[in-house]
Write a protein that holds these residues in place. Sequence first.
Motif, PDB file in Angstrom:
ATOM      1  N   GLN A 261      -1.952   0.351  14.417  1.00 34.17           N
ATOM      2  CA  GLN A 261      -1.091   1.673  14.799  1.00 34.17           C
ATOM      3  C   GLN A 261      -2.038   2.227  16.061  1.00 34.17           C
ATOM      4  OE1 GLN A 261      -1.020   4.738  11.924  1.00 34.17           O
ATOM      5  NE2 GLN A 261       0.808   5.678  12.706  1.00 34.17           N
ATOM      6  N   LYS A 262      -1.248   2.379  17.187  1.00 38.18           N
ATOM      7  CA  LYS A 262      -2.102   3.168  18.388  1.00 38.18           C
ATOM      8  C   LYS A 262      -1.679   4.533  18.204  1.00 38.18           C
ATOM      9  CE  LYS A 262      -2.094  -0.822  21.486  1.00 38.18           C
ATOM     10  NZ  LYS A 262      -3.433  -0.698  22.017  1.00 38.18           N
TER      11      LYS A 262
ATOM     12  N   PRO B  97       2.977   2.103  13.328  1.00 35.50           N
ATOM     13  CA  PRO B  97       2.281   0.773  12.898  1.00 35.50           C
ATOM     14  C   PRO B  97       3.235  -0.427  13.354  1.00 35.50           C
ATOM     15  CG  PRO B  97       2.264   1.994  10.991  1.00 35.50           C
ATOM     16  CD  PRO B  97       3.191   2.833  12.067  1.00 35.50           C
ATOM     17  N   VAL B  98       2.400  -1.408  14.016  1.00 40.57           N
ATOM     18  CA  VAL B  98       2.944  -2.663  14.635  1.00 40.57           C
ATOM     19  C   VAL B  98       2.401  -3.975  13.914  1.00 40.57           C
ATOM     20  CG1 VAL B  98       3.329  -4.049  16.475  1.00 40.57           C
ATOM     21  CG2 VAL B  98       3.710  -1.675  16.715  1.00 40.57           C
TER      22      VAL B  98
ATOM     23  N   PHE C 242      -4.328  -1.545   9.568  1.00 42.94           N
ATOM     24  CA  PHE C 242      -3.993  -1.389   8.137  1.00 42.94           C
ATOM     25  C   PHE C 242      -3.652  -2.623   7.743  1.00 42.94           C
ATOM     26  CE2 PHE C 242      -3.611   3.103   7.532  1.00 42.94           C
ATOM     27  CZ  PHE C 242      -3.145   3.835   8.968  1.00 42.94           C
ATOM     28  N   CYS C 243      -4.386  -2.952   6.665  1.00 41.23           N
ATOM     29  CA  CYS C 243      -3.810  -4.163   5.711  1.00 41.23           C
ATOM     30  C   CYS C 243      -2.703  -3.656   4.806  1.00 41.23           C
ATOM     31  CB  CYS C 243      -4.944  -4.839   4.849  1.00 41.23           C
ATOM     32  SG  CYS C 243      -5.668  -3.955   3.574  1.00 41.23           S
TER      33      CYS C 243
ATOM     34  N   GLY D  13      -3.341  -0.229   3.107  1.00 40.46           N
ATOM     35  CA  GLY D  13      -5.023  -0.043   2.922  1.00 40.46           C
ATOM     36  C   GLY D  13      -5.414   1.380   3.366  1.00 40.46           C
ATOM     37  N   THR D  14      -6.587   1.581   3.253  1.00 38.26           N
ATOM     38  CA  THR D  14      -7.092   3.054   3.901  1.00 38.26           C
ATOM     39  C   THR D  14      -7.346   3.210   5.221  1.00 38.26           C
ATOM     40  OG1 THR D  14      -9.367   2.075   3.121  1.00 38.26           O
ATOM     41  CG2 THR D  14      -8.119   3.536   1.513  1.00 38.26           C
ATOM     42  N   GLY D  15      -7.097   2.108   6.009  1.00 34.45           N
ATOM     43  CA  GLY D  15      -7.202   2.084   7.450  1.00 34.45           C
ATOM     44  C   GLY D  15      -8.577   1.890   8.000  1.00 34.45           C
TER      45      GLY D  15
END
Lengths: 109, 110
Positions: free
Chosen positions: A36-37, A42-43, A87-88, A100-102
């Motif tokens: 995610q930019k 998110p991509v 992110f997972c 996930g928490t990033g």
Amino acid sequence: QQPVQSPQAVILREGEDAVINCSSSKALYSVHWYRQKHGEAPVFLMILLKGGEQKGHEKISASFNEKKQQSSLYLTASQLSYSGTYFCGTADNTDKLIFGTGTRLQVFP
Amino acid sequence: DTAVSQTPKYLVTQMGNDKSIKCEQNLGHDTMYWYKQDSKKFLKIMFSYNNKELIINETVPNRFSPKSPDKAHLNLHINSLELGDSAVYFCASSHGAKAFFGQGTRLTVV
């Protein structure tokens, strides 16, 4: 329960490598990675479906250890365009996609 | 042609108001989601629909109510908005487990 990512943040110079880890307390059927930019959505980067599977996208690759319920994302020879939050995402047998928490990654020239 | 589109992109409103966010996907996916992203960037799942049926409803206040008139649309209605509802809300759709996200709606409650 939300998967835990480590580290929380990474700062790199262009050309350096990084590893981002994702760990879940639940059994996993698949692991996904997203980037995610800033100010964007998110991509999707890649999905890993089998234990031990490895995949690649540009110079970004990932592994999935089903037994350990862990996945790692490997960024080699980082570029400025790699900056963003990674992110997972993990899915159980209901396809419930939990993120996930990033990990915030910043690449500087 | 946008795959997953949300409207509005920005929403500023006063406490106590009711607001809706719309989401549409043209990918033909059966599964759609709503996620909330807070200031710490955590992406928290709120709801998931599969072919118009609610399949996941996380611990979300009753003030939040999703509505899916057909499998291409998943709207989010929020009653009695509170300051803590301020966040970016993302709609997503998925085929299998690969998700596509809308652009997000930044909700600010004042």
